[in-house]
Design an enzyme around this catalytic site. Sequence first.
Site, mmCIF file in Angstrom:
data_model
loop_
_atom_site.group_PDB
_atom_site.id
_atom_site.type_symbol
_atom_site.label_atom_id
_atom_site.label_comp_id
_atom_site.label_asym_id
_atom_site.label_seq_id
_atom_site.Cartn_x
_atom_site.Cartn_y
_atom_site.Cartn_z
ATOM 1 N N GLY A 82 23.187 -10.986 102.142
ATOM 2 C CA GLY A 82 22.464 -12.228 101.839
ATOM 3 C C GLY A 82 20.980 -11.978 101.644
ATOM 4 C CG ASP A 83 19.349 -8.464 103.492
ATOM 5 O OD1 ASP A 83 20.361 -8.313 102.780
ATOM 6 O OD2 ASP A 83 18.982 -7.622 104.338
ATOM 7 C CB ALA A 84 20.582 -7.648 98.792
ATOM 8 C CG PHE A 141 15.641 -14.803 99.816
ATOM 9 C CD1 PHE A 141 15.468 -15.972 99.086
ATOM 10 C CD2 PHE A 141 14.600 -14.378 100.636
ATOM 11 C CE1 PHE A 141 14.288 -16.709 99.164
ATOM 12 C CE2 PHE A 141 13.413 -15.102 100.721
ATOM 13 C CZ PHE A 141 13.259 -16.269 99.981
ATOM 14 C CD1 TRP A 142 15.768 -7.454 100.012
ATOM 15 C CD2 TRP A 142 14.890 -9.412 100.613
ATOM 16 N NE1 TRP A 142 15.614 -7.449 101.389
ATOM 17 C CE2 TRP A 142 15.076 -8.625 101.781
ATOM 18 C CE3 TRP A 142 14.351 -10.689 100.756
ATOM 19 C CZ2 TRP A 142 14.740 -9.074 103.060
ATOM 20 C CZ3 TRP A 142 14.021 -11.139 102.039
ATOM 21 C CH2 TRP A 142 14.207 -10.346 103.163
#
Length: 433
Positions: A190-192, A194-195
């Site tokens: 999920g971080d990726a 958003f990144w």
Amino acid sequence: MKPIVSIILTSYNKPNSIVKAIESVIKQTYTHWELFIMDDNSNEETVKIISSYLNDPRIHYFNSQIKENERYKSTRYATLINEAILKTKGKYISYLTDDNIYLPNRLKVMVNFLAQRKNVDVVYSEQRVIYFDQNGKCVKEHIRKAQGVQYRAAGRVDHCSVMHTRKIADLVYKKYGNYWNDDPQYWLNGDAAFWNRLNELQPFHPIPQILDVAWKFPESFQRLNANVPKNIPNGTLVRGLSNEIYLIDQQKRRLISNEMLQKLNYKIERIVKIPDPFLFKYEEGTPIDENIFLEPEKIPNQRLIKAKDSPSIYLIQNNKKYHIKNINVFKQYHFKVDDIVILEEDMISKIPDSNQTIDSVNNTKSILPDGVLFKCNSQFYLAFNNRLHSIEKDVINRLKLSVNDAIVMHPSLLSNYDKGEPFSWVKKSLFVK
Ligand code: UDP
Ligand code: MG
């Protein structure tokens, strides 16, 4: 006036490490922060530990009260982060998970860096990553370096090593109608996701200094998810983060007590740990308790049964009993005598009879036993409903099945059976969009 940093800490059932995460915020040398603890309906122990920190006016607590059977529907931490950002008031936003700690200077160093560069909206730093085994012993360690300005930070920069301005988050919101993408397909990264959204606006600037420590426990989502197929085969014993054990039977989860595990000759070492969201995705079925001896049609499938004084052995599948033709057939499928559940004669008679017999695999008219592993031309297959579902070695091991138990099928027989959907695990990568 010093700017406020809003820290969003997502929490789910990690009572021991979340304490350290919270303490690491309290120990920051930069004190103008607000902490949002977004708890995803954790167990009592975790909630109790969090409560002891709520006297600090800078710490805010929210509990999602998510129902277990709703958990799999979105990437939960992304959903929680989206809710949190709307509540924050800081000029800068930073993320923390319940298995990570900030080093004391993290906020100070990052705020200084951003304050000195008006055109930079996203920074990232180096991270120490420590892996632990089941016994809490550190088994491996490495450093995630901050290597240059990142135009594609996805997969290279961790959730807990970033700080960005509210300004850039609001630009993402304008474009997408939310901040993080909480589609469940991004549970693993999920971080990726958003990144990638941030990178459409700006690159990430490096701070070549270790500013946080990530702990990787055996219960982390990434590790529990590894090699678990999208559909878990019937007959698999599973458990999530709690101690409750379920049997996947006809694609429902049936709660099974320790006592019944013993009575039905299940092997404790065959229990497969899976992430909670995947467990609760399965609808709850009839529990496996003493009542099944009163209602034998509720005995779980893929059990071998036999009456005390009769030589006939049956396999239950599709809630019917299939007679196993003879002892040679029994041996051919690598069934084990120890696994046979001895029942009263009248109980056996109450289980609906299939008019089919389980015969040798070489008899092409025979029905294949459900849940049995076959090997043909060095490819493995699991049989269900007389179909063969291909399955990789890593998935077999993960499901605590044994490649050594596979029944060798002659290649000439393979075409007799329809092929079902493979039991496969696909690791999605967002490394390059
Ligand atoms: N999490 C959550 N709800 C859940 C499971 C996990 O909010 O049902 C949060 C958890 O508290 C953590 C983040 O999601 O902050 C990532 O979870 P975890 O550390 O288990 O995964 P990994 O580090 O392996 O990606
Ligand atoms: Mg984690």
